[in-house]
Design an enzyme around this catalytic site. Structure first.
Site, mmCIF file in Angstrom:
data_model
loop_
_atom_site.group_PDB
_atom_site.id
_atom_site.type_symbol
_atom_site.label_atom_id
_atom_site.label_comp_id
_atom_site.label_asym_id
_atom_site.label_seq_id
_atom_site.Cartn_x
_atom_site.Cartn_y
_atom_site.Cartn_z
ATOM 1 N N GLN A 56 -9.856 -4.133 7.721
ATOM 2 C CA GLN A 56 -8.978 -3.759 8.830
ATOM 3 C C GLN A 56 -9.516 -2.548 9.593
ATOM 4 O O GLN A 56 -8.759 -1.837 10.254
ATOM 5 C CB GLN A 56 -7.563 -3.480 8.323
ATOM 6 C CG GLN A 56 -6.862 -4.706 7.764
ATOM 7 C CD GLN A 56 -5.409 -4.451 7.451
ATOM 8 O OE1 GLN A 56 -4.580 -4.291 8.339
ATOM 9 N NE2 GLN A 56 -5.075 -4.398 6.166
ATOM 10 N N ARG A 77 -0.749 -10.403 10.516
ATOM 11 C CA ARG A 77 0.548 -9.894 11.006
ATOM 12 C C ARG A 77 1.630 -10.960 10.820
ATOM 13 O O ARG A 77 2.821 -10.654 10.876
ATOM 14 C CB ARG A 77 0.497 -9.542 12.499
ATOM 15 C CG ARG A 77 -0.474 -8.453 12.947
ATOM 16 C CD ARG A 77 -0.419 -7.212 12.128
ATOM 17 N NE ARG A 77 -1.421 -7.249 11.082
ATOM 18 C CZ ARG A 77 -1.418 -6.458 10.014
ATOM 19 N NH1 ARG A 77 -0.438 -5.597 9.832
ATOM 20 N NH2 ARG A 77 -2.361 -6.540 9.094
ATOM 21 N N ASP A 132 -4.783 8.142 3.282
ATOM 22 C CA ASP A 132 -4.366 6.803 3.679
ATOM 23 C C ASP A 132 -5.246 6.323 4.840
ATOM 24 O O ASP A 132 -5.800 7.131 5.589
ATOM 25 C CB ASP A 132 -2.895 6.846 4.111
ATOM 26 C CG ASP A 132 -2.343 5.463 4.411
ATOM 27 O OD1 ASP A 132 -2.885 4.475 3.875
ATOM 28 O OD2 ASP A 132 -1.367 5.370 5.186
ATOM 29 N N GLU A 133 -5.360 5.004 5.018
ATOM 30 C CA GLU A 133 -6.141 4.405 6.110
ATOM 31 C C GLU A 133 -7.553 4.999 6.169
ATOM 32 O O GLU A 133 -8.061 5.362 7.234
ATOM 33 C CB GLU A 133 -5.425 4.596 7.459
ATOM 34 C CG GLU A 133 -4.027 4.042 7.532
ATOM 35 C CD GLU A 133 -3.976 2.515 7.594
ATOM 36 O OE1 GLU A 133 -5.047 1.874 7.485
ATOM 37 O OE2 GLU A 133 -2.875 1.966 7.755
ATOM 38 N N LYS A 166 0.814 -1.211 0.000
ATOM 39 C CA LYS A 166 0.000 0.000 0.000
ATOM 40 C C LYS A 166 0.853 1.269 0.000
ATOM 41 O O LYS A 166 0.627 2.176 -0.799
ATOM 42 C CB LYS A 166 -0.905 -0.011 1.234
ATOM 43 C CG LYS A 166 -1.744 1.229 1.403
ATOM 44 C CD LYS A 166 -2.336 1.311 2.793
ATOM 45 C CE LYS A 166 -1.256 1.558 3.830
ATOM 46 N NZ LYS A 166 -1.798 1.842 5.163
ATOM 47 N N THR A 167 1.828 1.328 0.897
ATOM 48 C CA THR A 167 2.651 2.539 1.004
ATOM 49 C C THR A 167 3.412 2.805 -0.292
ATOM 50 O O THR A 167 3.501 3.951 -0.761
ATOM 51 C CB THR A 167 3.647 2.402 2.175
ATOM 52 O OG1 THR A 167 2.911 2.175 3.382
ATOM 53 C CG2 THR A 167 4.483 3.657 2.338
#
Length: 681
Positions: free
Chosen positions: A243, A588, A212-213, A32-33
């Protein structure tokens, strides 16, 4: 800029969507980043001025990381793009436009501690916890309710007091030209809402906006974004509805789920290639989250290969669980695994107590990420202080901690006088209060003097009870001092009460196992267990699942997978958000994953038999019964709107059959309404 050929097809597609609203549904570990920063670089490579772009994130850490990556790709551009948190953007905006509110731009931003100190000084007449007042005022502000409306809506005396304090607090900020954290979003929105010309100018300046997010945005952030997109629809939001785990602090998952309805001609791009986890791990994550109904839908695909099967660890109780996991971790470290590549996650912090003890027994150093170690938590230290005073009433250090906790009407000056008088009389504080009734009445108000007399009387009574039954003493302590009732009024009461119950359970278990031992023996055991050696080398990590978001580990253990612990059920809990937490936990893990459940745990001060979590069945890692039920995201304290009765506050949440019933206070009139007939504000 970076060659687009290094990106997969979906990432390239997301980057090349320049105009119009874009939703990039970025699964866990999908790069994503890299996609966001490359998209920003791509925009600039097309000749779009950096000053016309705005990229918003949620944490300074994320903003810093993205800024570094982006600048590495666009170093030929002299003017850097604005890439910051929502609140940093609000701060910059206010520096330029605070005058629109008739205020100077030389304002000072106060932090949470400053806010609490101001409220504490203003709140001279009530015993409401400062944390509760601060939290409620924050809710009012982010709901755009001014003090007058808050007062009109306040039906109970406590909320009337808070509404009045809210008004005084706002007046104080205004007269001293201060702004708090909430103001950094509230005031820019108010300015843009009231000044159409400025709203258009600002929107024209930021022609290309990325967020973002996005699944973590609240209603106010959504409204602010609508203002920034007043003259265009070039809004690219990046997030993962699977998420979304912050509903309890105001995040509105509808922002991402209904993005395609809020804007016209939305382009949706799904990033489903996962560069973090093995196929086995992703299959469990996909299977689990597929049980949620409120989601857009995507399936993560691993680039890492099949990998090792997920291990399911069953234990008799939490102590066996902790020891089993500690020994597995010991073997990993002895085999050459770097401790920093290992983590243990839990749903609620109270579960860390047994885990910490198991790690200490195996001499495995650990770091607690984003939290305080169990025995260092304020509420646990309070209970320990009560036990210390019962064991030794002349322990002045512990007396000072609990003498006004819960509140007994003692002011700071009064306490200092009592402490000084005890010192001058060469007596302990307990001894001075017990033996100097006349002196206490001079130093304290009549109410406080009576409370102190009752306090020392109860300490003496606990000593008598202990002499007959140490096991029953915990119930007597709670009945006499109401520690849980005190913490029940705090904003994070659920977590704190769970920790107190966990400690009470630990105490009872110790007494059962060691019937001849007293309180002082128990306290000595605690001192040994919690005095962990500090080792400079790299440690394993233990943390809550919430704290783990954004992190990744080669070897991961998730404990407490039982009904009631994970997922949390009842009292307004949202099973779909619980399931998203499970999805976050599983994703994770990079290489190996162990999911653990126990047959029993101490719960609310008693040992409780437990059944394994439905999530284990839903993730396809073990057999079990599938549980389907209606859920609600409403909780006590939420502001809601009914199409007939208007705005009200939820005072109770209960279950009726397969539906949830809310008791809602509408301007003083309480009504029972089914959850499906109201919406959150």
């Amino acid at each position: 800029m970076q060659d687009l050929a290094t990106l997969n097809e979906s990432q390239q597609d997301a980057i090349k969507c320049v105009d119009g609203p874009v939703l990039i549904l970025a699964g866990a570990g999908s790069g994503k980043t890299k996609t966001i920063t490359t998209r920003l670089s791509y925009l600039l490579s097309l000749g779009i001025p950096a000053a016309n772009t705005l990229t918003l994130t949620f944490t300074n850490k994320a903003a810093s990381e993205m800024r570094e990556r982006a600048m590495a790709m666009i170093n030929s551009h002299s003017y850097p793009p604005l890439l910051c948190t929502f609140h940093k953007f609000g701060l910059l905006f206010l520096k330029f436009h605070m005058d629109k509110l008739g205020r100077k731009n030389s304002f000072v931003v106060i932090d949470t501690d400053d806010k609490k100190r101001i409220l504490k000084n203003l709140n001279t007449s009530s015993e409401l916890p400062t944390g509760m007042i601060a939290s409620e005022i924050s809710r009012y502000k982010t709901s755009l309710l001014d003090p007058k409306v808050a007062w009109e809506k306040a039906e109970q005396q406590n909320y009337q007091i808070i509404a009045k304090l809210y008004e005084q607090y706002e007046d104080y900020l205004l007269s001293n030209n201060l702004v708090d954290f909430d103001d950094l979003l509230v005031l820019p929105y108010k300015i843009l809402e009231s000044d159409e010309t400025l709203c258009e100018e600002t929107s024209r300046r930021y022609q290309y906006i990325m967020v973002d997010e996005y699944q973590d945005t609240n209603e106010l952030q959504y409204k602010l974004l609508r203002k920034l997109c007043h003259t265009h629809s070039n809004l690219c939001v990046v997030g993962d509805d699977d998420q979304s785990i912050y509903g309890w602090r105001g995040a509105n998952i509808k922002n991402i789920l209904e993005f395609h309805e809020s804007f016209e001609n939305v382009k949706i791009v799904k990033l489903e290639k996962n560069y973090r986890s093995t196929t086995q791990i992703l299959k469990a994550a996909n299977d689990l989250i597929d049980h949620n109904r409120g989601r857009i839908g995507k399936v993560l695909e691993s680039t890492k290969g099949e990998g090792k099967a997920i291990e399911v660890l069953e234990s008799h109780d939490e102590n066996q669980e902790a020891l089993s996991i500690a020994r597995k971790i010991r073997k990993l470290i002895e085999s050459g695994v770097n401790p920093r590549d290992i983590a243990v996650l839990y749903r609620i912090n109270a579960l860390s107590r047994s885990l910490e003890e198991g790690l200490n027994k195996e001499k495995i150093p650990y770091n607690m990420v984003g939290g305080v170690k169990f025995y260092e938590r304020a509420e646990v230290k309070d209970v320990i202080s009560y036990l210390r005073v019962i064991a030794n009433p002349h322990d002045d250090f512990s007396i000072k901690r609990i003498i006004n906790r819960p509140k007994r009407g003692l002011g700071k000056v009064t306490m200092e006088r009592i402490f000084k008088a005890a010192y001058e009389n060469t007596q302990s504080i307990y001894e001075y209060i017990t033996c100097n009734e006349e002196g206490i009445e001079k130093e304290a108000s009549k109410k406080a003097a009576l409370a102190l007399k009752e306090f020392v009387h109860n300490i003496a009574r606990m000593q008598t009870i202990q002499a007959h039954s140490t096991y029953d003493m915990i119930d007597a302590i709670e009945e006499a001092f109401a520690i849980k009732e005190y913490y029940n009024n705090q904003p994070d009461s659920l977590e704190r009460l769970s920790n107190i119950d966990e400690f009470y359970g630990l105490f009872r278990d110790y007494v059962k196992q060691n019937p001849q031992m007293g309180v002082d023996d128990f306290l000595n055991e605690l001192a040994l267990q919690s005095d962990q050696d500090q080792i400079d080398s790299e440690n394993i990590s233990i943390m809550s699942i919430h704290a783990s978001k954004g992190l990744e580990f080669e070897y991961l253990f998730v404990i407490g997978l039982e009904e009631g612990f994970f997922p949390l059920v009842g009292d307004g809990s949202d099973i779909e958000e619980e399931r998203r937490l499970g999805y976050v936990a599983i994703t994770r893990a990079k290489k190996e994953l162990t999911l653990s459940f126990s047959g029993s745990r101490f719960y609310k001060g008693r040992r409780t038999e437990l059944s394994k979590s439905r999530f284990l069945k839903e993730a396809g890692v073990c057999e079990g019964s599938l549980i389907l039920e209606r859920t609600t995201s409403f909780k006590k304290g939420d502001l809601v709107k009914h199409k007939i009765f208007g705005i009200g506050r939820v005072t109770e949440v209960s279950k009726v059959g397969r539906e949830f019933k809310l008791q809602i206070n509408f301007s003083g009139t309480k009504r029972d309404i089914l959850a499906s007939f109201v919406e959150k504000i």
